[in-house]
Write a protein that holds these residues in place. Structure first.
Motif, PDB file in Angstrom:
ATOM      1  N   LEU A 191      39.040  41.181  42.029  1.00 44.06           N
ATOM      2  CA  LEU A 191      39.543  39.601  42.319  1.00 44.06           C
ATOM      3  C   LEU A 191      40.726  39.552  43.128  1.00 44.06           C
ATOM      4  O   LEU A 191      40.812  38.776  43.973  1.00 44.06           O
ATOM      5  CB  LEU A 191      39.561  38.800  41.089  1.00 44.06           C
ATOM      6  CG  LEU A 191      38.392  38.635  40.372  1.00 44.06           C
ATOM      7  CD1 LEU A 191      38.675  37.814  39.180  1.00 44.06           C
ATOM      8  CD2 LEU A 191      37.430  37.530  41.265  1.00 44.06           C
ATOM      9  N   LYS A 192      41.672  40.812  43.062  1.00 43.90           N
ATOM     10  CA  LYS A 192      42.941  40.685  43.906  1.00 43.90           C
ATOM     11  C   LYS A 192      42.665  40.810  45.273  1.00 43.90           C
ATOM     12  O   LYS A 192      43.455  40.583  46.176  1.00 43.90           O
ATOM     13  CB  LYS A 192      43.808  41.691  43.321  1.00 43.90           C
ATOM     14  CG  LYS A 192      44.292  41.304  42.086  1.00 43.90           C
ATOM     15  CD  LYS A 192      45.413  42.644  41.755  1.00 43.90           C
ATOM     16  CE  LYS A 192      45.951  42.274  40.151  1.00 43.90           C
ATOM     17  NZ  LYS A 192      46.735  43.377  39.764  1.00 43.90           N
ATOM     18  N   LEU A 193      41.313  41.501  45.633  1.00 47.33           N
ATOM     19  CA  LEU A 193      41.262  41.697  47.015  1.00 47.33           C
ATOM     20  C   LEU A 193      40.175  40.531  47.794  1.00 47.33           C
ATOM     21  O   LEU A 193      40.077  40.507  48.834  1.00 47.33           O
ATOM     22  CB  LEU A 193      40.279  42.959  47.214  1.00 47.33           C
ATOM     23  CG  LEU A 193      40.815  44.381  46.468  1.00 47.33           C
ATOM     24  CD1 LEU A 193      39.770  45.391  46.831  1.00 47.33           C
ATOM     25  CD2 LEU A 193      42.409  44.354  47.234  1.00 47.33           C
ATOM     26  N   ALA A 194      39.985  39.753  46.893  1.00 45.15           N
ATOM     27  CA  ALA A 194      39.174  38.362  47.334  1.00 45.15           C
ATOM     28  C   ALA A 194      40.027  37.619  48.433  1.00 45.15           C
ATOM     29  O   ALA A 194      41.072  37.417  48.038  1.00 45.15           O
ATOM     30  CB  ALA A 194      38.490  37.658  46.259  1.00 45.15           C
ATOM     31  N   CYS A 195      39.367  36.757  49.517  1.00 46.38           N
ATOM     32  CA  CYS A 195      40.007  36.078  50.135  1.00 46.38           C
ATOM     33  C   CYS A 195      39.945  34.718  49.583  1.00 46.38           C
ATOM     34  O   CYS A 195      38.999  34.186  48.796  1.00 46.38           O
ATOM     35  CB  CYS A 195      39.240  35.878  51.698  1.00 46.38           C
ATOM     36  SG  CYS A 195      38.788  37.618  52.411  1.00 46.38           S
ATOM     37  N   ASP A 197      41.040  31.186  47.418  1.00 50.78           N
ATOM     38  CA  ASP A 197      41.216  30.736  46.110  1.00 50.78           C
ATOM     39  C   ASP A 197      40.116  31.376  45.015  1.00 50.78           C
ATOM     40  O   ASP A 197      39.156  31.086  45.234  1.00 50.78           O
ATOM     41  CB  ASP A 197      41.723  29.453  45.885  1.00 50.78           C
ATOM     42  CG  ASP A 197      41.823  28.847  44.530  1.00 50.78           C
ATOM     43  OD1 ASP A 197      42.408  29.724  43.789  1.00 50.78           O
ATOM     44  OD2 ASP A 197      41.489  27.638  44.098  1.00 50.78           O
ATOM     45  N   THR A 198      40.531  32.125  43.910  1.00 43.76           N
ATOM     46  CA  THR A 198      39.751  32.716  43.202  1.00 43.76           C
ATOM     47  C   THR A 198      39.829  32.122  41.730  1.00 43.76           C
ATOM     48  O   THR A 198      39.409  32.615  40.787  1.00 43.76           O
ATOM     49  CB  THR A 198      40.032  34.042  43.072  1.00 43.76           C
ATOM     50  OG1 THR A 198      41.143  34.445  42.745  1.00 43.76           O
ATOM     51  CG2 THR A 198      39.641  34.781  44.429  1.00 43.76           C
ATOM     52  N   SER A 199      40.514  30.973  41.657  1.00 43.73           N
ATOM     53  CA  SER A 199      40.755  30.303  40.446  1.00 43.73           C
ATOM     54  C   SER A 199      39.468  29.916  39.478  1.00 43.73           C
ATOM     55  O   SER A 199      39.752  30.272  38.317  1.00 43.73           O
ATOM     56  CB  SER A 199      41.805  29.069  40.434  1.00 43.73           C
ATOM     57  OG  SER A 199      41.233  28.168  41.239  1.00 43.73           O
ATOM     58  N   ILE A 200      38.698  29.218  40.289  1.00 43.95           N
ATOM     59  CA  ILE A 200      37.277  29.222  39.527  1.00 43.95           C
ATOM     60  C   ILE A 200      36.589  30.599  39.073  1.00 43.95           C
ATOM     61  O   ILE A 200      36.179  30.453  37.810  1.00 43.95           O
ATOM     62  CB  ILE A 200      36.544  28.372  40.417  1.00 43.95           C
ATOM     63  CG1 ILE A 200      37.070  27.109  41.218  1.00 43.95           C
ATOM     64  CG2 ILE A 200      35.114  28.315  39.881  1.00 43.95           C
ATOM     65  CD1 ILE A 200      36.183  26.259  41.982  1.00 43.95           C
ATOM     66  N   HIS A 201      36.653  31.637  39.816  1.00 37.90           N
ATOM     67  CA  HIS A 201      36.225  32.582  39.359  1.00 37.90           C
ATOM     68  C   HIS A 201      36.927  33.316  38.248  1.00 37.90           C
ATOM     69  O   HIS A 201      36.341  33.903  37.274  1.00 37.90           O
ATOM     70  CB  HIS A 201      35.978  33.673  40.546  1.00 37.90           C
ATOM     71  CG  HIS A 201      34.884  33.128  41.706  1.00 37.90           C
ATOM     72  ND1 HIS A 201      35.267  32.593  42.576  1.00 37.90           N
ATOM     73  CD2 HIS A 201      33.616  33.629  41.849  1.00 37.90           C
ATOM     74  CE1 HIS A 201      34.436  32.209  43.407  1.00 37.90           C
ATOM     75  NE2 HIS A 201      33.168  33.171  42.939  1.00 37.90           N
TER      76      HIS A 201
END
Length: 314
Positions: A191-195, A197-201
């Motif tokens: 998840l740290k590598l994702a572009c 906002d990943t808050s939902i995930h």
């Protein structure tokens, strides 16, 4: 090492391959680490295979408790085989690249087997609860059909949810870096590598972790509160010691596994460092499976007797 990526028009890189950094910060210890992990893998496979063999061959171990222990040993071998062989290959070849498809497959199997372990540990706690708190009804409640149903339920219950969660995570776009600061493909470092906002995930991961980690753990706590209450009411100290000895091994395994898994998936994200995540993951995916056969064999008189009988036959 060059990393594979596709350049977009806006100078953002879309990753098509990851690199597992693992122990790359310890270049002088690669050979030593390969030897240590090889020995650990052999110990895990040998110890769990031995438990499976003696629980199948010894008539004294044809009980629900050892049926679940045999399932647990099979699970441990599968669980560790998802990560350790890859770690060994990376250490031996120094090629740490992994395709997105292989990374997703590794994560999916790791999550499914992790969910199975949580539920199986809860089932084993329930088995001890019935045996100690309702001994007269134990043969009726934990009959063969019930044991098989509980085992199958533990193995398959997490499959659809964890496949869905893996697909959700890998539907994200990964940009700018493809270096996973970890030994294997786990959720937090991915998840740290994702572009963006990943808050939902992250909320989704937290909800699934609550379902597969917190709920089984609460069931285990409920079972053991009843077990301890029953043991303390036994009239003799000898009876108390005997009753507690039948569940102390399982309780120790529960503490080791759930303790590290809870900190990793349910702990505050702000408290996580890459080093802490790697250490905890190493603990619950490799160290704990190595000690589990020792815990169950050295602390169980029935298993020791069966093992001695098997060796004497040889």
């Amino acid at each position: 090492m060059e990393y594979e990526e596709i350049k977009a028009e806006d100078n953002v890189s879309t990753v098509i391959q990851f690199v597992l950094l693992g122990f790359s910060d310890l270049p002088n210890l690669q050979g030593l680490l390969f030897g240590v992990f090889s020995i650990i893998y052999i110990i895990i496979l040998f110890g769990n295979c031995l438990i499976i063999i003696i629980t199948r061959l010894d008539s004294a171990l044809q009980k629900p408790m050892y049926f679940f222990l045999s399932n647990f040993s099979s699970l441990e071998m599968c669980y560790v085989s998802v990560t350790l062989p890859r770690i060994l290959v990376n250490l031996w070849t120094q090629d740490r690249s992994i395709s997105i498809l292989n990374c997703a497959a590794q994560m999916c199997f790791l999550l499914m087997l992790g969910a199975t372990e949580c539920f199986l540990l809860a089932v084993m706690a329930y088995d001890r609860y019935v045996a100690i708190c309702n001994p007269l009804r134990y043969p009726l409640v934990m009959n063969q059909k019930m044991c098989i149903q509980l085992a199958i339920g533990s193995w398959i219950s997490g499959i659809p949810v964890q496949i869905g969660q893996t697909c959700q995570i890998f539907s994200l776009h990964f940009c700018n870096s493809n270096q996973i600061n970890h030994f294997f493909c786990d959720i937090p470092p991915i998840l740290k590598l994702a572009c963006g906002d990943t808050s939902i995930h992250e909320m989704s991961v937290y909800a699934v972790a609550m379902l597969f980690v917190a709920v089984p753990f609460m069931l285990i706590l409920a079972s053991y509160s009843k077990i301890i209450s029953t043991i303390l009411r036994l009239p003799t100290a000898r009876g108390q010691a005997k009753a507690f000895s039948t569940c102390s091994s399982h309780l120790l395994v529960v503490i080791l596994f759930f303790g590290s898994a809870t900190i990793t998936y349910l702990g505050p994200k702000s408290n996580h460092s890459a080093g802490t995540d790697k250490l905890l993951s190493l603990f619950y995916t490799i160290v704990t499976p190595m000690f589990n056969p020792m815990i169950y064999s050295l602390r169980n008189k029935d298993v020791i007797a069966a093992l001695r009988k098997l060796l004497l036959k040889k």
